[in-house]
Design a protein around this motif. Structure first.
Motif, PDB file in Angstrom:
ATOM      1  N   LYS A 135       0.698  -1.096  -0.005  1.00  0.00           N
ATOM      2  CA  LYS A 135      -0.114   0.172  -0.127  1.00  0.00           C
ATOM      3  C   LYS A 135       0.907   1.311   0.120  1.00  0.00           C
ATOM      4  N   GLY A 136       2.071   1.153   0.595  1.00  0.00           N
ATOM      5  CA  GLY A 136       2.962   2.397   0.611  1.00  0.00           C
ATOM      6  C   GLY A 136       3.349   2.637  -0.736  1.00  0.00           C
ATOM      7  N   ALA A 137       3.737   1.598  -1.506  1.00  0.00           N
ATOM      8  CA  ALA A 137       4.164   1.845  -2.820  1.00  0.00           C
ATOM      9  C   ALA A 137       2.911   2.304  -3.696  1.00  0.00           C
ATOM     10  N   GLU A 138       1.755   2.034  -3.515  1.00  0.00           N
ATOM     11  CA  GLU A 138       0.626   2.457  -4.280  1.00  0.00           C
ATOM     12  C   GLU A 138       0.373   3.874  -4.032  1.00  0.00           C
ATOM     13  N   ARG A 139       0.571   4.373  -2.566  1.00  0.00           N
ATOM     14  CA  ARG A 139       0.682   5.913  -1.960  1.00  0.00           C
ATOM     15  C   ARG A 139       1.636   6.713  -3.091  1.00  0.00           C
ATOM     16  N   ILE A 140       2.937   6.003  -2.904  1.00  0.00           N
ATOM     17  CA  ILE A 140       3.958   6.900  -3.319  1.00  0.00           C
ATOM     18  C   ILE A 140       3.713   7.229  -5.101  1.00  0.00           C
ATOM     19  N   TYR A 141       3.445   5.994  -5.649  1.00  0.00           N
ATOM     20  CA  TYR A 141       3.493   6.142  -7.128  1.00  0.00           C
ATOM     21  C   TYR A 141       2.324   6.271  -7.940  1.00  0.00           C
ATOM     22  N   GLY A 142       1.188   5.795  -7.192  1.00  0.00           N
ATOM     23  CA  GLY A 142      -0.199   6.004  -7.626  1.00  0.00           C
ATOM     24  C   GLY A 142      -0.776   4.736  -8.526  1.00  0.00           C
ATOM     25  N   TRP A 143       0.080   3.707  -8.738  1.00  0.00           N
ATOM     26  CA  TRP A 143      -0.260   2.485  -9.392  1.00  0.00           C
ATOM     27  C   TRP A 143      -0.909   1.324  -8.342  1.00  0.00           C
ATOM     28  N   ILE A 145      12.922  -1.233  -0.396  1.00  0.00           N
ATOM     29  CA  ILE A 145      12.067  -0.737   0.518  1.00  0.00           C
ATOM     30  C   ILE A 145      12.568   0.862   0.196  1.00  0.00           C
ATOM     31  N   ASN A 146      11.535   1.688  -0.518  1.00  0.00           N
ATOM     32  CA  ASN A 146      11.648   3.095  -0.850  1.00  0.00           C
ATOM     33  C   ASN A 146      10.829   3.955   0.060  1.00  0.00           C
ATOM     34  N   THR A 147      11.600   4.999   0.408  1.00  0.00           N
ATOM     35  CA  THR A 147      11.139   5.915   1.336  1.00  0.00           C
ATOM     36  C   THR A 147      10.766   7.347   0.539  1.00  0.00           C
ATOM     37  N   ASP A 148       9.696   7.842   0.509  1.00  0.00           N
ATOM     38  CA  ASP A 148       9.388   9.140  -0.507  1.00  0.00           C
ATOM     39  C   ASP A 148      10.074  10.397   0.202  1.00  0.00           C
TER      40      ASP A 148
END
Length: 224
Positions: A5-13, A84-87
Motif C-alpha cells: 500500500k505504501g508503494a501505491e501511495r507513493i507512485y499511484g499504481w 524499500i523506498n522512502t519518499d
C-alpha cells in the motif's frame, strides 16, 4: 512480485497494474543505466542503499531513498531483491528552497556592495548638477540639467531599493497619486526616448490614492 500500500501511495499504481511487470517498465523508464548499475551491485552485495528520481503514474517526479536487500534461496543463490523506498520528495524541495535562500543571501550581499559603489558615482553627479543650475543657462540647458538631476535622484532611490533588498527590509509606504506619477513618467519618457516615438497618456479623473513605495511603483510602471 510484491507491491504494498505504501508503494501505491507513493507512485499511484495499484498492485493489479504493476504485478508481473518488469521493474524497468514501472520505476526505471527514464533511468535504465541506474537499474543496470544496481543489478551489477547486487551480484557482489547483499544490501545497499541508493537515491533515485523516479516518475509516478501521474508523471510527477518522485525522489526516493532506497534500501535494496538481496534475498537468497536455500542454496545461497540470489532469489529476489527486496526494495524499500522512502519518499523524500518534500524533503528535497525544502533543501532546494534552503539552497535558493542561501543564494539569495549571497546575491543580497553582492547587491549591497554594488549599491554603495553606485552611490559614490551618483553623488558627484548630483552635486555637479546643483552647481551648474546655480549658473545662468539658456532654457534648453536648464531643461537638460533638470532631466539629469531627476534621473540621478531616481537612480539614487533605486540604489536605496537595492540596499533595502540586501538588508531584507520592506520599502517605506506613503500615499501615492498615480496621476502625478504617470505625468512625471511620461515627461521622462518624452525626454529620453527617440523622437520617432510619441508618448500619449490617458489618466482617469477618479483614480484612487495608493499606499505604496513610490520608487518601487515608479520602477514597475517604467518597466511596463
Amino acid at each position: 512480485l510484491f507491491w504494498n500500500k505504501g508503494a501505491e501511495r507513493i507512485y499511484g499504481w495499484s498492485i493489479n497494474e504493476v504485478l508481473g511487470k518488469p521493474i524497468a517498465d514501472v520505476l526505471f523508464v527514464e533511468s535504465e543505466k541506474q537499474l543496470a548499475a544496481i543489478r551489477k551491485i547486487s551480484e557482489t552485495k547483499d544490501e545497499w542503499r541508493s537515491e533515485a528520481q523516479q516518475t509516478s503514474k501521474s508523471g510527477a517526479k518522485v525522489y526516493v531513498e532506497s534500501r535494496w536487500t538481496s534475498v537468497r534461496n536455500e542454496n545461497g543463490q540470489p532469489d529476489y531483491i527486496l526494495v524499500i523506498n522512502t519518499d523524500v520528495t518534500e524533503q528535497r524541495k525544502i533543501e532546494e528552497q534552503l539552497l535558493r535562500a542561501q543564494r539569495m543571501e549571497s546575491i543580497g550581499t553582492l547587491a549591497g556592495g554594488i549599491a554603495h559603489d553606485l552611490n559614490n558615482i551618483l553623488s558627484p553627479i548630483l552635486m555637479s548638477v546643483g552647481m551648474l543650475q546655480m549658473r545662468s543657462q539658456d532654457d534648453d540647458t536648464k531643461r537638460w540639467l533638470d532631466v539629469i538631476k531627476e534621473n540621478s535622484e531616481r537612480g539614487a532611490a533605486l540604489v536605496q531599493q537595492v540596499l533595502t533588498f540586501a538588508r531584507g527590509m520592506k520599502g517605506e509606504r506613503v500615499s501615492v497619486q498615480m496621476k502625478h506619477m504617470i505625468k512625471d513618467l511620461a515627461k521622462v519618457l518624452e525626454e529620453t526616448l527617440p523622437k520617432s516615438i510619441s508618448v500619449k497618456r490617458e489618466i482617469g479623473p477618479d483614480l484612487w490614492t495608493l499606499s505604496a513605495d513610490p520608487t518601487q511603483l515608479h520602477q514597475v510602471v517604467m518597466n511596463l
